[in-house]
Structures are given as structure tokens and as C-alpha cells.
Design a protein around this motif. Structure first.
Motif, PDB file in Angstrom:
ATOM      1  N   TYR A 114       0.871  -1.180   0.000  1.00  0.00           N
ATOM      2  CA  TYR A 114       0.000   0.000   0.000  1.00  0.00           C
ATOM      3  C   TYR A 114       0.905   1.226   0.000  1.00  0.00           C
ATOM      4  O   TYR A 114       1.764   1.366   0.869  1.00  0.00           O
ATOM      5  CB  TYR A 114      -0.911  -0.001   1.229  1.00  0.00           C
ATOM      6  N   ARG A 115       0.717   2.127  -0.974  1.00  0.00           N
ATOM      7  CA  ARG A 115       1.556   3.320  -1.099  1.00  0.00           C
ATOM      8  C   ARG A 115       0.858   4.530  -0.503  1.00  0.00           C
ATOM      9  O   ARG A 115      -0.273   4.851  -0.910  1.00  0.00           O
ATOM     10  CB  ARG A 115       1.896   3.594  -2.561  1.00  0.00           C
ATOM     11  N   VAL A 116       1.519   5.170   0.420  1.00  0.00           N
ATOM     12  CA  VAL A 116       1.020   6.439   0.950  1.00  0.00           C
ATOM     13  C   VAL A 116       1.429   7.530  -0.031  1.00  0.00           C
ATOM     14  O   VAL A 116       2.619   7.766  -0.263  1.00  0.00           O
ATOM     15  CB  VAL A 116       1.589   6.748   2.350  1.00  0.00           C
ATOM     16  N   THR A 117       0.444   8.185  -0.611  1.00  0.00           N
ATOM     17  CA  THR A 117       0.698   9.236  -1.598  1.00  0.00           C
ATOM     18  C   THR A 117       0.276  10.603  -1.107  1.00  0.00           C
ATOM     19  O   THR A 117       0.644  11.620  -1.691  1.00  0.00           O
ATOM     20  CB  THR A 117      -0.061   8.939  -2.902  1.00  0.00           C
ATOM     21  N   ASP A 118      -0.493  10.637  -0.018  1.00  0.00           N
ATOM     22  CA  ASP A 118      -1.089  11.887   0.476  1.00  0.00           C
ATOM     23  C   ASP A 118      -0.721  12.062   1.953  1.00  0.00           C
ATOM     24  O   ASP A 118      -1.103  11.249   2.788  1.00  0.00           O
ATOM     25  CB  ASP A 118      -2.610  11.795   0.305  1.00  0.00           C
ATOM     26  N   PRO A 119       0.008  13.132   2.315  1.00  0.00           N
ATOM     27  CA  PRO A 119       0.407  13.325   3.710  1.00  0.00           C
ATOM     28  C   PRO A 119      -0.675  13.932   4.601  1.00  0.00           C
ATOM     29  O   PRO A 119      -0.446  14.108   5.805  1.00  0.00           O
ATOM     30  CB  PRO A 119       1.593  14.283   3.590  1.00  0.00           C
ATOM     31  N   SER A 120      -1.821  14.233   4.049  1.00  0.00           N
ATOM     32  CA  SER A 120      -2.867  14.888   4.843  1.00  0.00           C
ATOM     33  C   SER A 120      -3.483  13.926   5.856  1.00  0.00           C
ATOM     34  O   SER A 120      -3.378  12.707   5.735  1.00  0.00           O
ATOM     35  CB  SER A 120      -3.961  15.449   3.928  1.00  0.00           C
ATOM     36  N   ASP A 121      -4.126  14.488   6.861  1.00  0.00           N
ATOM     37  CA  ASP A 121      -4.804  13.679   7.882  1.00  0.00           C
ATOM     38  C   ASP A 121      -5.995  14.483   8.401  1.00  0.00           C
ATOM     39  O   ASP A 121      -5.987  14.970   9.529  1.00  0.00           O
ATOM     40  CB  ASP A 121      -3.840  13.327   9.015  1.00  0.00           C
ATOM     41  N   ASN A 122      -7.005  14.598   7.574  1.00  0.00           N
ATOM     42  CA  ASN A 122      -8.095  15.521   7.857  1.00  0.00           C
ATOM     43  C   ASN A 122      -9.378  14.873   8.345  1.00  0.00           C
ATOM     44  O   ASN A 122     -10.176  15.520   9.020  1.00  0.00           O
ATOM     45  CB  ASN A 122      -8.407  16.351   6.596  1.00  0.00           C
ATOM     46  N   ASP A 123      -9.594  13.612   8.013  1.00  0.00           N
ATOM     47  CA  ASP A 123     -10.859  12.959   8.349  1.00  0.00           C
ATOM     48  C   ASP A 123     -10.573  11.735   9.211  1.00  0.00           C
ATOM     49  O   ASP A 123     -10.004  10.752   8.755  1.00  0.00           O
ATOM     50  CB  ASP A 123     -11.592  12.542   7.063  1.00  0.00           C
ATOM     51  N   MET A 124     -10.987  11.797  10.483  1.00  0.00           N
ATOM     52  CA  MET A 124     -10.679  10.730  11.426  1.00  0.00           C
ATOM     53  C   MET A 124     -11.631   9.541  11.291  1.00  0.00           C
ATOM     54  O   MET A 124     -11.304   8.426  11.708  1.00  0.00           O
ATOM     55  CB  MET A 124     -10.760  11.243  12.871  1.00  0.00           C
ATOM     56  N   VAL A 125     -12.806   9.741  10.744  1.00  0.00           N
ATOM     57  CA  VAL A 125     -13.818   8.682  10.646  1.00  0.00           C
ATOM     58  C   VAL A 125     -13.811   8.030   9.274  1.00  0.00           C
ATOM     59  O   VAL A 125     -13.937   6.805   9.154  1.00  0.00           O
ATOM     60  CB  VAL A 125     -15.220   9.237  10.972  1.00  0.00           C
ATOM     61  N   ASN A 126     -13.657   8.837   8.240  1.00  0.00           N
ATOM     62  CA  ASN A 126     -13.624   8.304   6.874  1.00  0.00           C
ATOM     63  C   ASN A 126     -12.356   8.780   6.179  1.00  0.00           C
ATOM     64  O   ASN A 126     -12.398   9.660   5.302  1.00  0.00           O
ATOM     65  CB  ASN A 126     -14.868   8.753   6.096  1.00  0.00           C
ATOM     66  N   PRO A 127     -11.217   8.215   6.553  1.00  0.00           N
ATOM     67  CA  PRO A 127      -9.946   8.704   5.993  1.00  0.00           C
ATOM     68  C   PRO A 127      -9.870   8.489   4.493  1.00  0.00           C
ATOM     69  O   PRO A 127     -10.421   7.538   3.942  1.00  0.00           O
ATOM     70  CB  PRO A 127      -8.899   7.884   6.744  1.00  0.00           C
ATOM     71  N   LYS A 128      -9.157   9.388   3.866  1.00  0.00           N
ATOM     72  CA  LYS A 128      -9.026   9.396   2.413  1.00  0.00           C
ATOM     73  C   LYS A 128      -8.066   8.312   1.946  1.00  0.00           C
ATOM     74  O   LYS A 128      -7.013   8.099   2.542  1.00  0.00           O
ATOM     75  CB  LYS A 128      -8.514  10.776   1.988  1.00  0.00           C
ATOM     76  N   ALA A 129      -8.426   7.605   0.882  1.00  0.00           N
ATOM     77  CA  ALA A 129      -7.522   6.618   0.296  1.00  0.00           C
ATOM     78  C   ALA A 129      -6.231   7.298  -0.130  1.00  0.00           C
ATOM     79  O   ALA A 129      -6.250   8.400  -0.677  1.00  0.00           O
ATOM     80  CB  ALA A 129      -8.182   5.939  -0.899  1.00  0.00           C
ATOM     81  N   GLY A 130      -5.108   6.658   0.127  1.00  0.00           N
ATOM     82  CA  GLY A 130      -3.808   7.248  -0.174  1.00  0.00           C
ATOM     83  C   GLY A 130      -3.128   7.848   1.036  1.00  0.00           C
ATOM     84  O   GLY A 130      -1.931   8.118   1.002  1.00  0.00           O
ATOM     85  N   THR A 131      -3.889   8.043   2.128  1.00  0.00           N
ATOM     86  CA  THR A 131      -3.293   8.560   3.357  1.00  0.00           C
ATOM     87  C   THR A 131      -2.787   7.406   4.216  1.00  0.00           C
ATOM     88  O   THR A 131      -3.199   6.250   4.060  1.00  0.00           O
ATOM     89  CB  THR A 131      -4.304   9.387   4.171  1.00  0.00           C
ATOM     90  N   LEU A 132      -1.904   7.744   5.152  1.00  0.00           N
ATOM     91  CA  LEU A 132      -1.409   6.730   6.078  1.00  0.00           C
ATOM     92  C   LEU A 132      -2.539   6.181   6.930  1.00  0.00           C
ATOM     93  O   LEU A 132      -2.629   4.972   7.171  1.00  0.00           O
ATOM     94  CB  LEU A 132      -0.319   7.338   6.964  1.00  0.00           C
TER      95      LEU A 132
END
Length: 338
Positions: A111-129
Motif C-alpha cells: 500500500y503506497r502512501v501518496t497523500d500526507p494529509s490527515d483531515n478525516d478521522m472517521v472516513n480517511p481518504k484513500a492514499g493517506t497513512l
């Protein structure tokens, strides 16, 4: 263990968390090693083999020459492979010590982390850690490029995961902690974790199928709570609000290796007991170099007899720079030994 203690960080200790806690307790029982001397002897034997092998390894420890500079058996397992980037999962068989059975996400996909953001704690965005670590299947998590990740709230890592920062300069910085709670089989390798702060809590997803309200987190770098088969390797950690690594509540089968810890004041934690209790504990300092107001209070009796065969003699404090030169997150370049 009392329920109030088990609920650390969990505002609603629902059926999901009760099941997780019971599974974690059973995993801890299965991983329990009744003969810790056997584990340490095996590790020391591997170190001695490493030092005695490759002809002049012992003589070259301080010379920083040659294509591969691995000087311990854990690093020797993978660092000398110039194709480490293609053979990343080889790391999953390299742990020694109490966490030697940890393989992380070796049997899963990348799984590749491509997005460093961390904005949604309940429905995290695909590509984030955060999206990767909550998945319910084994995953080997890597990073597409250098990045700084500020965790908005604690990062709840699920079982059977590897977080592998090799080949990228990854900093978990100035945000909440990484939490391993009632999980098993997790590797965290090759990242920087620093300036962690206490989180405010709130609704946080901890798996694909569950989220719930969590209370305020402590501000550790990594919190290991009731978890088993954990390997923390080549992590650079500093200046976290609470501790750098906490391993509590029956956590078992843990190896912490090749890490670099700085800007942290409390190491032995004897303040949890009164002096009349800890004064009989055998805590010794041999050749340590105390700087910047650091001090160490010895207790117990001098250790006069020990099995020299299984002992690696301590080096004096002035050797710290040499001994730690390959500790912490490494600058691994594809196509070269790391």
C-alpha cells in the motif's frame, strides 16, 4: 486487569473493544516466554556470530568502509542487499529478540502512501497513512515520496501491518501519537517521529468496520497497549510530550532495535514506586556519560557473577557517536546497499 484500566483512551468500551481485549489477552498468553534468558542468549549468540564473521568485521567497526556497513545481525539480514527496494518484505524475517516472530504485513499487498494529509478521522481518504493502517488485512505500507505527516488525532494501527519508510524521508511531526492497542504483528521501520502532542480525542476510526469516541491521548511517540509481536526498528524519535515509546498493559513479544532516541528525560520510570521498593532493584551504570544535567541513581547490589559467554561488554559513554552512527532512520538509496 480492571475494566477502568483496560479502557485507556476508549470512551465507549463496547462489545467490539471487549472482544479485541480478550483476543489480545489470549495472544499475550501464547507469546509469553517463560525463559527470557533463552531469548537473550540466542540474540547474543547471533551478535557474536556477526562480529566474528566476514573476516575483519570486528576490526572495521569504526572505519566506515566497504559496500555494506551493517554491523549487527538484524541489519545484516537485509541492509547488504542492493535490491532491498525490490525485496522489501525480506525485512519481515529479520527480527530477533522477544519480537522475533513479528512479520508485519509480509503476507499482504503493498500500500503506497501518496497523500500526507490527515483531515478525516472517521472516513480517511484513500492514499493517506490513516486509511492504510486501519485496513482489516495484512498490508506492507510504503511511501511514494518524502513527506511530513501531522496526525490530527492518534493513529490507530490495526494488526498485521508494516509501516516501512525506507527510500523516503518521512516525518510524523507535531501531531498526535501512533497507537497500537489490542493488536498483534506490527512492524514500524525507518521513519522519524518527533514533537508528538497530546490529542484532544473525539470520533476516530480504528478499523474498517468500527469507529468510536476516544478520550484525550497522552502524547507518546508510539503507545503499545495490550499488544503482542511488535517490532520497532530504525526509528528516530525525539521530544514527545509524554514518552517516546510506552509498552504497557501486558504488551508482550516486543523488540525495539537500532533506534535513536533524543530529547527525552525519563528512562527508568522508578518514580512509579517509592524508594523503599526500588532500592533493592539492580539498576547499574557502567561507563555512562552524563550530559546536560542527566543523572543516574544506582540501586540494588553490584552484579558480581554472570555468564560471560552470553554477555556483550558495555562500551563507555564516549563511544556513543560511533555506536549510534547507523541507528535511527537510514538514508536508503535504491540500487545500493542501505
Amino acid at each position: 486487569m480492571q475494566t477502568s484500566t483496560l479502557k485507556a483512551g476508549i470512551a465507549n468500551f463496547d462489545e467490539y473493544w471487549k472482544k479485541r481485549a480478550e483476543e489480545a489477552k489470549e495472544a499475550s498468553r501464547e507469546a509469553y516466554e517463560p525463559n527470557p534468558e533463552k531469548v537473550t542468549k540466542h540474540f547474543n549468540d547471533e551478535v557474536h556470530k556477526s562480529l566474528e564473521g566476514r573476516n575483519s568485521t570486528r576490526r572495521n567497526l569504526g572505519k566506515n568502509k566497504g559496500p555494506c556497513l551493517a554491523t549487527n545481525p538484524i541489519d545484516r539480514c537485509w541492509r547488504c542487499d542492493k535490491n532491498w527496494a525490490k525485496n522489501r518484505k525480506k525485512l519481515g524475517g529479520c527480527a530477533l529478540g522477544f519480537g522475533r516472530k513479528t512479520i508485519g504485513g509480509k503476507h499482504g499487498k503493498y500500500y503506497r502512501v501518496t497523500d500526507p494529509s490527515d483531515n478525516d478521522m472517521v472516513n480517511p481518504k484513500a492514499g493517506t497513512l490513516r486509511y492504510g493502517v486501519i485496513q482489516d488485512k495484512p498490508l506492507w505500507i510504503i511511501f511514494a515520496h518524502d513527506m511530513v505527516i501531522r496526525l490530527s488525532e492518534e493513529l490507530m494501527v490495526a494488526s498485521n501491518k508494516t509501516i516501512d519508510g525506507r527510500g523516503a524521508n518521512v516525518h510524523i511531526y507535531n501531531g498526535a501519537q501512533i497507537t497500537l492497542q489490542f493488536v498483534k504483528n506490527v512492524i514500524i521501520h525507518g521513519i522519524h517521529i518527533h514533537d508528538a502532542k497530546a490529542g484532544n480525542g473525539g470520533m476516530i476510526r480504528d478499523s474498517v468496520d468500527h469507529y468510536g469516541f476516544r478520550s484525550r491521548s497522552d502524547g507518546d511517540g508510539i503507545s503499545i497497549f495490550g499488544s503482542t509481536d511488535i517490532w520497532i526498528d530504525h526509528i528516530s524519535m525525539s521530544n514527545c510530550e509524554d514518552g517516546l515509546i510506552d509498552a504497557i498493559m501486558g504488551s508482550n513479544a516486543i523488540t525495539i532495535s537500532n533506534c535513536h532516541f533524543t530529547k527525552h528525560n525519563d528512562v527508568t520510570k522508578r518514580d512509579y514506586a517509592v524508594e523503599s521498593v526500588w532500592k533493592s532493584w539492580n539498576w547499574r551504570s557502567e561507563g555512562d556519560l552524563m550530559l546536560n544535567g542527566a543523572f543516574f541513581v544506582q540501586s540494588g547490589n553490584a552484579i558480581k557473577t554472570m555468564n560471560k559467554q552470553g554477555v556483550i561488554n558495555a562500551k563507555p559513554g564516549r563511544h556513543v557517536s560511533m555506536l549510534t552512527r547507523f541507528s535511527g532512520a537510514l538514508d536508503c538509496i535504491r540500487g545500493r546497499p542501505c
